[in-house]
Design an enzyme around this catalytic site. Structure first.
Site, short mmCIF file in Angstrom:
data_model
loop_
_atom_site.label_atom_id
_atom_site.label_comp_id
_atom_site.label_asym_id
_atom_site.label_seq_id
_atom_site.Cartn_x
_atom_site.Cartn_y
_atom_site.Cartn_z
N THR A 66 -16.06 37.22 -40.62
CA THR A 66 -15.40 36.50 -39.52
C THR A 66 -16.43 35.91 -38.57
OG1 THR A 66 -13.56 38.04 -39.75
CG2 THR A 66 -13.59 36.68 -37.77
N HIS A 103 -4.81 39.69 -36.99
CA HIS A 103 -6.03 38.96 -37.38
C HIS A 103 -5.57 37.55 -37.79
CE1 HIS A 103 -9.98 38.14 -38.66
NE2 HIS A 103 -10.24 39.21 -39.41
C1 NCD Z 1 -10.83 42.73 -42.06
C2 NCD Z 1 -10.78 43.17 -40.61
O1 NCD Z 1 -11.79 43.23 -39.93
O2 NCD Z 1 -9.67 43.45 -40.19
N1 NCD Z 1 -11.96 42.03 -42.46
C3 NCD Z 1 -12.10 40.69 -42.20
O3 NCD Z 1 -12.13 40.27 -41.08
N2 NCD Z 1 -12.16 39.84 -43.23
C4 NCD Z 1 -10.48 43.79 -43.01
C5 NCD Z 1 -11.07 45.17 -42.88
O4 NCD Z 1 -12.02 45.43 -42.15
O5 NCD Z 1 -10.54 46.04 -43.57
#
Ligand code: NCD
Length: 327
Positions: A58, A136
């Site tokens: 991210t 998210h």
């Molecule tokens: C996720 C998160 O941080 O929620 N990862 C992400 O941003 N692609 C998934 C996770 O950490 O399990």
């Protein structure tokens, strides 16, 4: 969504038109990246990435997206230690200060599921990069972009959400899917990690998406031809840092909801397996790679984060989707 201060905090704020606008812009951005042609120029804009939890995809994809658009980035990684929050400053005061600087966006990952509250103190758009045990939303946008690219539609899909159903990518993706028509979401995970009642009620009230839950492994494997029917399987990491269940229960959940090649073997040719990553070898068989089977889409999915976040930043900066005339 506030048309002036374009916070991006919840998939509940996404309309179908908004999601389609971002997807169309991301496709143009991706084409321009591949063909090395002109991208929108946001030189002079400045964003900050303020992360209270660990991140690879991210944060780097947001920062890459900003740089590609010509914007400058002020990163604050590991903000619990490296910002004044580590000295005891409240999150509220931190946002009163950051939100008063001449920034064009603050991309924040919180550990407290409090970004909606904090955004009230900010005069700068806040983009959620993951909000504790909440949502998210930008992950949902890149997940939908991936499904659209790989399967060709966002309506009439059967999506199996698998594993930690209280993880924030699951919540935001399921909410975003309910903006489309005649989708079915099947939630397969441990009894104690089902999506909360409030989100289920939201689906019920939206009436667009059929929801099936809960299933437990013996029923799933013996009685239902589930893997054979789905268009998308969405795997998740068990987010044990949230401590929703005990360490022993997480270990059992990992064993019960292990994703193995035999499950993939049952799926249709056009179906895809997504995972927001990071994945763990005790949750997903390490033999499952895109080289092993093209239906494994999670690295392509991660890479889609850059054009999608470029499209989103462009929208946050201008209030418009990026849709240049084709000549
Ligand atoms: C996720 C998160 O941080 O929620 N990862 C992400 O941003 N692609 C998934 C996770 O950490 O399990």
């Amino acid at each position: 969504m506030n048309p002036k201060l374009r916070h991006v905090l919840s998939a509940r704020d996404f309309t179908r038109e908004f999601i389609e606008g971002i997807i169309a812009s991301a496709a143009v951005m991706e084409k321009a990246l591949v063909e090395k042609t002109v991208l929108p120029n946001h030189a002079g804009r400045v964003i900050s990435t303020f992360f209270f939890e660990r991140s690879t995809r991210t944060r780097i994809s947001f920062e890459d997206a900003a740089h590609l658009l010509g914007a400058q980035v002020i990163p604050c990684e590991n903000a619990k230690e490296s910002s004044s929050v580590g000295k005891g400053e409240s999150y509220e005061d931190t946002f009163r200060v950051l939100g008063g600087y001449p920034l064009d966006a603050i991309i924040c990952r919180s550990d407290k599921s409090n970004l909606g509250e904090l955004a009230r103190f900010s005069q700068v758009p806040i983009i959620s990069a993951g909000d504790g045990g909440g949502e998210h939303p930008t992950q949902a946008l890149l997940d939908l972009y991936t499904i659209w690219k790989e399967i060709g539609r966002l309506d009439e899909l059967c999506v199996l959400l698998h594993g930690d159903l209280q993880s924030r990518p699951v919540r935001s993706l399921a909410i975003a899917l309910s903006s489309f028509e005649r989708n079915m979401s099947i939630f397969v995970g441990p009894e104690k990690l089902q999506l909360e009642k409030e989100t289920m009620e939201f689906f019920f009230l939206s009436r667009r998406m059929e929801v099936r839950t809960p299933f437990v492994p013996p029923v799933l494997d013996l009685r239902l031809k589930l893997w054979e029917e789905v268009d998308v399987v969405y795997l998740t990491r068990f987010q044990d840092e949230r401590k929703v269940i005990s360490p022993e229960e997480y270990a059992v959940a990992r064993r019960d909801f292990f994703f193995s090649p035999d499950k993939l073997g049952k799926m249709q040719k056009h179906a895809r397996v997504l995972h927001p990553l990071p994945k763990r070898d005790d949750e997903v068989d390490p033999a499952l790679t895109p080289e092993f089977d093209h239906r494994i889409a999670w690295f392509r999915q991660a890479h889609n984060g850059v054009p999608v976040r470029m499209a989103l930043l462009h929208w946050v900066f201008t209030g418009e989707f990026y849709n240049p005339p084709l000549w």
